[in-house]
Write a protein that holds these residues in place. Structure first.
Motif, PDB file in Angstrom:
ATOM      1  N   LEU A 116      43.754  34.943  40.723  1.00 31.64           N
ATOM      2  CA  LEU A 116      42.757  34.201  41.476  1.00 31.64           C
ATOM      3  C   LEU A 116      43.268  32.777  41.695  1.00 31.64           C
ATOM      4  CD1 LEU A 116      39.673  34.318  42.521  1.00 31.64           C
ATOM      5  CD2 LEU A 116      39.221  32.930  40.485  1.00 31.64           C
ATOM      6  N   VAL A 117      43.443  32.399  42.947  1.00 31.58           N
ATOM      7  CA  VAL A 117      43.773  31.013  43.289  1.00 31.58           C
ATOM      8  C   VAL A 117      42.447  30.317  43.543  1.00 31.58           C
ATOM      9  CG1 VAL A 117      45.006  29.488  44.867  1.00 31.58           C
ATOM     10  CG2 VAL A 117      45.993  31.713  44.259  1.00 31.58           C
ATOM     11  N   SER A 118      42.056  29.409  42.634  1.00 32.86           N
ATOM     12  CA  SER A 118      40.677  28.921  42.607  1.00 32.86           C
ATOM     13  C   SER A 118      40.461  27.561  43.240  1.00 32.86           C
ATOM     14  CB  SER A 118      40.170  28.883  41.155  1.00 32.86           C
ATOM     15  OG  SER A 118      40.882  27.918  40.395  1.00 32.86           O
ATOM     16  N   CYS A 155      37.953  30.717  47.070  1.00 34.36           N
ATOM     17  CA  CYS A 155      39.040  31.173  46.214  1.00 34.36           C
ATOM     18  C   CYS A 155      39.675  32.391  46.881  1.00 34.36           C
ATOM     19  CB  CYS A 155      38.514  31.575  44.829  1.00 34.36           C
ATOM     20  SG  CYS A 155      37.642  30.266  43.950  1.00 34.36           S
ATOM     21  N   TYR A 156      40.898  32.690  46.490  1.00 33.12           N
ATOM     22  CA  TYR A 156      41.603  33.866  47.020  1.00 33.12           C
ATOM     23  C   TYR A 156      41.963  34.781  45.854  1.00 33.12           C
ATOM     24  CZ  TYR A 156      41.907  31.170  51.322  1.00 33.12           C
ATOM     25  OH  TYR A 156      41.594  30.435  52.447  1.00 33.12           O
ATOM     26  N   TYR A 157      41.538  36.029  45.967  1.00 34.89           N
ATOM     27  CA  TYR A 157      41.648  36.982  44.867  1.00 34.89           C
ATOM     28  C   TYR A 157      42.590  38.115  45.235  1.00 34.89           C
ATOM     29  CZ  TYR A 157      39.959  40.386  41.357  1.00 34.89           C
ATOM     30  OH  TYR A 157      39.864  41.298  40.339  1.00 34.89           O
ATOM     31  N   PHE A 158      43.677  38.229  44.482  1.00 32.32           N
ATOM     32  CA  PHE A 158      44.592  39.350  44.608  1.00 32.32           C
ATOM     33  C   PHE A 158      44.167  40.380  43.563  1.00 32.32           C
ATOM     34  CE2 PHE A 158      46.807  35.688  46.268  1.00 32.32           C
ATOM     35  CZ  PHE A 158      47.573  36.165  47.318  1.00 32.32           C
ATOM     36  N   GLU A 159      43.301  41.285  43.952  1.00 28.76           N
ATOM     37  CA  GLU A 159      42.652  42.177  42.999  1.00 28.76           C
ATOM     38  C   GLU A 159      43.641  43.070  42.263  1.00 28.76           C
ATOM     39  OE1 GLU A 159      38.902  45.316  42.786  1.00 28.76           O
ATOM     40  OE2 GLU A 159      39.518  44.463  44.714  1.00 28.76           O
ATOM     41  N   ASP A 185      40.518  39.446  32.272  1.00 29.13           N
ATOM     42  CA  ASP A 185      41.950  39.168  32.212  1.00 29.13           C
ATOM     43  C   ASP A 185      42.525  38.621  33.518  1.00 29.13           C
ATOM     44  OD1 ASP A 185      41.756  41.482  33.678  1.00 29.13           O
ATOM     45  OD2 ASP A 185      43.275  42.594  32.550  1.00 29.13           O
ATOM     46  N   VAL A 186      41.674  38.358  34.493  1.00 31.24           N
ATOM     47  CA  VAL A 186      42.161  37.766  35.745  1.00 31.24           C
ATOM     48  C   VAL A 186      42.670  36.361  35.476  1.00 31.24           C
ATOM     49  CG1 VAL A 186      41.448  36.869  38.000  1.00 31.24           C
ATOM     50  CG2 VAL A 186      40.732  39.148  37.278  1.00 31.24           C
ATOM     51  N   LYS A 187      43.903  36.088  35.880  1.00 36.10           N
ATOM     52  CA  LYS A 187      44.505  34.769  35.711  1.00 36.10           C
ATOM     53  C   LYS A 187      43.995  33.837  36.797  1.00 36.10           C
ATOM     54  CE  LYS A 187      47.348  35.348  32.201  1.00 36.10           C
ATOM     55  NZ  LYS A 187      47.189  34.563  30.953  1.00 36.10           N
ATOM     56  N   VAL A 188      43.585  32.644  36.395  1.00 36.50           N
ATOM     57  CA  VAL A 188      43.027  31.656  37.305  1.00 36.50           C
ATOM     58  C   VAL A 188      44.046  30.535  37.501  1.00 36.50           C
ATOM     59  CG1 VAL A 188      41.160  30.008  37.694  1.00 36.50           C
ATOM     60  CG2 VAL A 188      40.689  32.195  36.553  1.00 36.50           C
ATOM     61  N   TYR A 189      44.422  30.320  38.761  1.00 38.54           N
ATOM     62  CA  TYR A 189      45.392  29.274  39.120  1.00 38.54           C
ATOM     63  C   TYR A 189      44.635  28.173  39.855  1.00 38.54           C
ATOM     64  CZ  TYR A 189      48.977  32.639  37.810  1.00 38.54           C
ATOM     65  OH  TYR A 189      49.770  33.516  37.105  1.00 38.54           O
ATOM     66  N   PRO A 190      44.291  27.080  39.150  1.00 42.00           N
ATOM     67  CA  PRO A 190      43.441  26.044  39.736  1.00 42.00           C
ATOM     68  C   PRO A 190      44.225  24.994  40.524  1.00 42.00           C
ATOM     69  CG  PRO A 190      43.859  25.528  37.450  1.00 42.00           C
ATOM     70  CD  PRO A 190      44.566  26.841  37.723  1.00 42.00           C
ATOM     71  N   ILE A 216      49.917  30.225  55.425  1.00 35.88           N
ATOM     72  CA  ILE A 216      49.421  29.067  54.675  1.00 35.88           C
ATOM     73  C   ILE A 216      47.914  29.230  54.528  1.00 35.88           C
ATOM     74  CG2 ILE A 216      49.153  26.556  54.662  1.00 35.88           C
ATOM     75  CD1 ILE A 216      51.639  26.543  56.644  1.00 35.88           C
ATOM     76  N   LEU A 217      47.431  29.272  53.285  1.00 34.27           N
ATOM     77  CA  LEU A 217      46.005  29.437  53.010  1.00 34.27           C
ATOM     78  C   LEU A 217      45.450  28.178  52.363  1.00 34.27           C
ATOM     79  CD1 LEU A 217      45.772  33.084  51.590  1.00 34.27           C
ATOM     80  CD2 LEU A 217      45.573  32.308  53.946  1.00 34.27           C
ATOM     81  N   LEU A 218      44.282  27.747  52.818  1.00 39.18           N
ATOM     82  CA  LEU A 218      43.612  26.564  52.277  1.00 39.18           C
ATOM     83  C   LEU A 218      42.388  26.973  51.470  1.00 39.18           C
ATOM     84  CD1 LEU A 218      43.676  24.228  55.427  1.00 39.18           C
ATOM     85  CD2 LEU A 218      45.419  24.493  53.638  1.00 39.18           C
ATOM     86  N   THR A 219      42.257  26.407  50.266  1.00 36.05           N
ATOM     87  CA  THR A 219      41.053  26.658  49.469  1.00 36.05           C
ATOM     88  C   THR A 219      39.917  25.741  49.888  1.00 36.05           C
ATOM     89  OG1 THR A 219      41.707  25.095  47.722  1.00 36.05           O
ATOM     90  CG2 THR A 219      42.420  27.394  47.477  1.00 36.05           C
ATOM     91  N   HIS A 220      40.247  24.569  50.410  1.00 33.02           N
ATOM     92  CA  HIS A 220      39.251  23.649  50.958  1.00 33.02           C
ATOM     93  C   HIS A 220      39.985  22.546  51.713  1.00 33.02           C
ATOM     94  CE1 HIS A 220      40.316  21.767  47.124  1.00 33.02           C
ATOM     95  NE2 HIS A 220      39.728  20.642  47.506  1.00 33.02           N
ATOM     96  N   GLY A 221      39.218  21.630  52.310  1.00 28.47           N
ATOM     97  CA  GLY A 221      39.823  20.681  53.234  1.00 28.47           C
ATOM     98  C   GLY A 221      39.996  19.264  52.762  1.00 28.47           C
TER      99      GLY A 221
END
Length: 209
Positions: free
Chosen positions: A148-150, A139-143, A186-191, A55-60
């Motif tokens: 990008l999970v933003s 953010c988490y970047y799967f290069e 072309d990086v897809k951003v998932y906000p 489980i990854l958190l982008t913020h709290g």
């Protein structure tokens, strides 16, 4: 590009996007920002044959963590967050959950550093520190997969709000320009809220950056 897939549940009072990433043909998922109803998340994913591996958190903020503890309890998956977000994760006043009427804190199993790569179930992403929405937003970047999970840093033609504790518009726009707009177009951003976009589109049309 490899074979990563990404799914979404929309949950909570703020209609938060909760993403899960997995490799095609496998059952393990990384789950991002359990916004609420950890039991529902667990039942929904296990009902589809998935196993939550991390489980990854982008913020709290409350609308991104209200489901974390229950999901960890049911799945046994560890929780990860950026080290600069410790104050929000662990303080119900700062993460706004107390004001929202349901005081809540989470203590991650591990705090990560800026630029750190983490591999869960053979899926690797890199934490990119993007302060501004909160002091420890990331953010988490799967290069290899252009994903990008933003979180609430970058939205489709918008950005996260900065009027809550530890927020800063100057920091936010600097984070986006210096950390995110250097990624391939072309990086897809998932906000965390709203629709999927990509870096190229935001460089052209985002009025805040």
């Amino acid at each position: 590009m490899s074979d990563l897939k990404i799914g979404r549940l929309m949950l909570g009072v703020c209609q938060t996007n909760c993403y899960f990433v997995y490799k095609e043909g496998t059952n393990d998922v990384i789950f991002f920002d359990p916004a609420d109803k950890g039991d529902y998340i667990y039942e929904t994913l296990t009902g589809k044959g998935f196993r939550i591996a991390g489980i990854l958190l982008t913020h709290g903020h409350f609308d991104h963590i209200w489901g974390t503890n229950k999901l960890r309890e049911l799945s046994g998956a560890p929780i990860y967050a950026y080290e600069e977000e410790k104050v929000l994760c662990e303080d119900a006043a700062v993460n706004m959950s107390a004001r929202a009427g349901r005081a809540y804190t989470v203590i991650p199993d591990r705090y990560l550093k800026d630029g750190e790569e983490i591999t869960i179930a053979d899926m690797t992403c890199r934490l990119i520190s993007t302060p501004g929405h909160t002091i420890g937003s990331c953010c988490y970047y799967f290069e290899d997969d252009g994903i990008l999970v933003s979180g609430d840093t970058l939205f489709q033609e918008s950005v996260g709000r900065t009027d809550l504790p530890t927020g800063s518009m100057g920091e936010l726009t600097r984070s986006i320009r210096e950390k995110l707009f250097i990624l391939p177009d072309d990086v897809k951003v998932y906000p965390g809220h709203g629709d999927v976009t990509d870096i190229g589109h935001e460089k052209k049309y985002n009025p805040f950056c």
